[in-house]
Enzyme design. Structure first.
Site: not given
Ligand code: 2IT
Length: 449
Positions: A128, A168
């Site tokens: 993240k 996100d």
């Molecule tokens: O919380 C999540 O699963 C996302 N923000 C998506 C992450 C992604 O790599 O599509």
């Protein structure tokens, strides 16, 4: 050492090392508690110190992001990327731009992401990233310059086989477009280094809808086990972002009734429920005009506005928290239970506090944690990576069919693990164990790294 003592010592150590990281403690504590039965059943996980390694990110990147506003004034934000676990695939997870972003919040999100990505059945590690920059109230030029400044550092740490970010909170198609464009310019490479891209440059169809649609598919699977379904059921949603709106859209398509939702300003209670016209208005309001829900009640007289409130006071059969962490407290849970809620399905990451989850589970409310229920977003990101690799684009129908299948598989995995460890219906335990097993076994197989 007994399993319980081992887990307690591990948790104390986490707290001792980073006493201020409350959100990370919350996420870690929830997972560690659920894993007790599997550690008890198989000594190899403690022997190989799998959990001790899993709670430590593989790498944390922390950088300065200076940028100029429209007046030429210089601002400085913080940039982060937490590369948590790459045992089963390249690091994968969203980028969050919000004033609340800290190392702790991103560590909790990246840790959760590792289990979620494992649950999808796709080869995706957990990560993240983000910044304490808030795109709200900024001009398009400011957002673009910020995204470029952010990418000036992040580009050297990511890659289509190394780490693939996505969106996100605060990062949608616009921000991803700016970051992808800048990455391409700096590296001179057109590769699938981001997911959630625009459909004209490698983005997958259904990716914007995927998290919300997946949440509703998951809820439907849960209800099926009780010989029930979403059709005809009264639903409420918190948050009117990408996840909330597409949750509403799929509920509508499946014959459910959305009577409540909220944004930063307050809650809308519309007893007659959303219909196609109201949904189209809501989408334009949120995605195009970036306006407030106050406008919804001006336009649709069947609706009341409750300033400063969240949706939880509205009586419903199903509740979908899709906004942010800890948005649903014990008090909210009590209200929902008193009003007869039957299912709570998380579209956001860790939106229910641990006390709220305990209450739901003790009262027999079906509860699904975000790492299982909202995995549809990253699952379609995984499908986007596949399409980029084979240089093809699949149709909407093809992607939605695959998404539905993945959500069904996640649901079955949770149910099976929960039954195996004598906790039928405990989706939290099922999700944590199922997500853990695959990553842990891969780590053991790859040696001490
Ligand atoms: O919380 C999540 O699963 C996302 N923000 C998506 C992450 C992604 O790599 O599509």
């Amino acid at each position: 050492m007994q399993t319980k003592e081992y887990l307690q010592a591990l948790m104390q150590n986490i707290i001792k090392k980073d006493p201020a990281e409350k959100l990370f403690h919350q996420a870690a504590s929830e997972v560690l508690t659920s894993l007790e039965p599997i550690l008890e059943a198989d000594p190899k996980y403690i022997k190989y110190a799998v959990l001790d390694r899993m709670v430590e990110p593989e790498r944390v990147i922390y950088f300065r992001v200076p940028w100029n506003d429209d007046k030429g004034l210089t601002h400085v934000n913080r940039g982060f990327r937490i590369q948590f676990n790459s045992a089963i695939g390249p690091f994968k997870g969203g980028i969050r731009f919000h004033e609340s972003v800290t190392l702790s919040s991103l560590k909790f999100l990246a840790f959760e992401q590792t289990f979620k990505n494992s649950l999808t059945g796709l080869p995706l590690g957990g990560a993240k990233g983000g910044s304490d920059f808030d795109p709200r109230g900024k001009s398009e030029g400011e957002v673009m310059r910020f995204c470029q400044a952010f990418m000036d550092e992040l580009y050297r740490h990511i890659g289509e086989r190394t780490d693939v970010p996505a969106g996100d909170l605060g990062v949608g198609a616009r921000e991803i477009g700016f970051m992808f464009g800048h990455y391409k310019k700096i590296t001179n490479k057109f590769v699938g280094v981001f997911t959630g891209k625009g459909p004209s440059f490698g983005g997958s169809l259904i990716r914007p809808e995927a998290t919300g649609y997946g949440v509703v598919f998951f809820a439907e699977e849960m209800l099926k086990c009780k010989s029930e379904g979403i059709r005809g059921k009264t639903c409420i949603i918190s948050g009117t972002g990408n996840v909330g709106i597409h949750t509403a859209e799929k509920i509508l398509q499946m014959g459910g009734k959305v009577v409540g939702f909220n944004d930063y300003d307050g809650a809308v209670y519309d007893k007659e429920g959303l219909d196609q016209e109201k949904l189209a208005f809501l989408k334009d309001l949120v995605f195009v005009r970036r306006g407030s829900l106050k406008e919804y009640v001006k336009k649709f007289k069947s609706a009341e506005f409750h300033p400063g409130k969240k949706s939880w006071f509205i009586p419903c059969y199903a509740a979908f928290p899709t906004a942010c962490e800890n948005e649903l407290t014990l008090e909210d849970a009590k209200t929902l239970v008193n009003n007869g809620v039957k299912i709570v399905c998380e579209g956001a990451n860790m939106p229910c506090t641990p006390e709220a989850v305990d209450l739901f589970q003790s009262k027999g409310v079906l509860y699904a944690p975000g790492k299982a229920a909202n995995a549809g977003g990253v699952a379609v990101s995984g499908l986007e990576m596949t399409q980029n690799t084979i240089r093809l684009s699949w149709s909407r129908e093809e992607v939605e069919t695959q998404l539905k299948k993945i959500m069904r598989n996640i649901h079955s995995a949770c149910v099976e693990e929960a039954c195996l460890y004598n906790k039928p219906g405990d989706y939290l335990l099922g999700a944590n164990i199922a997500g853990f097993k695959k990553v842990a076994d891969a780590m053991i197989a790859q040696g001490v790294i």
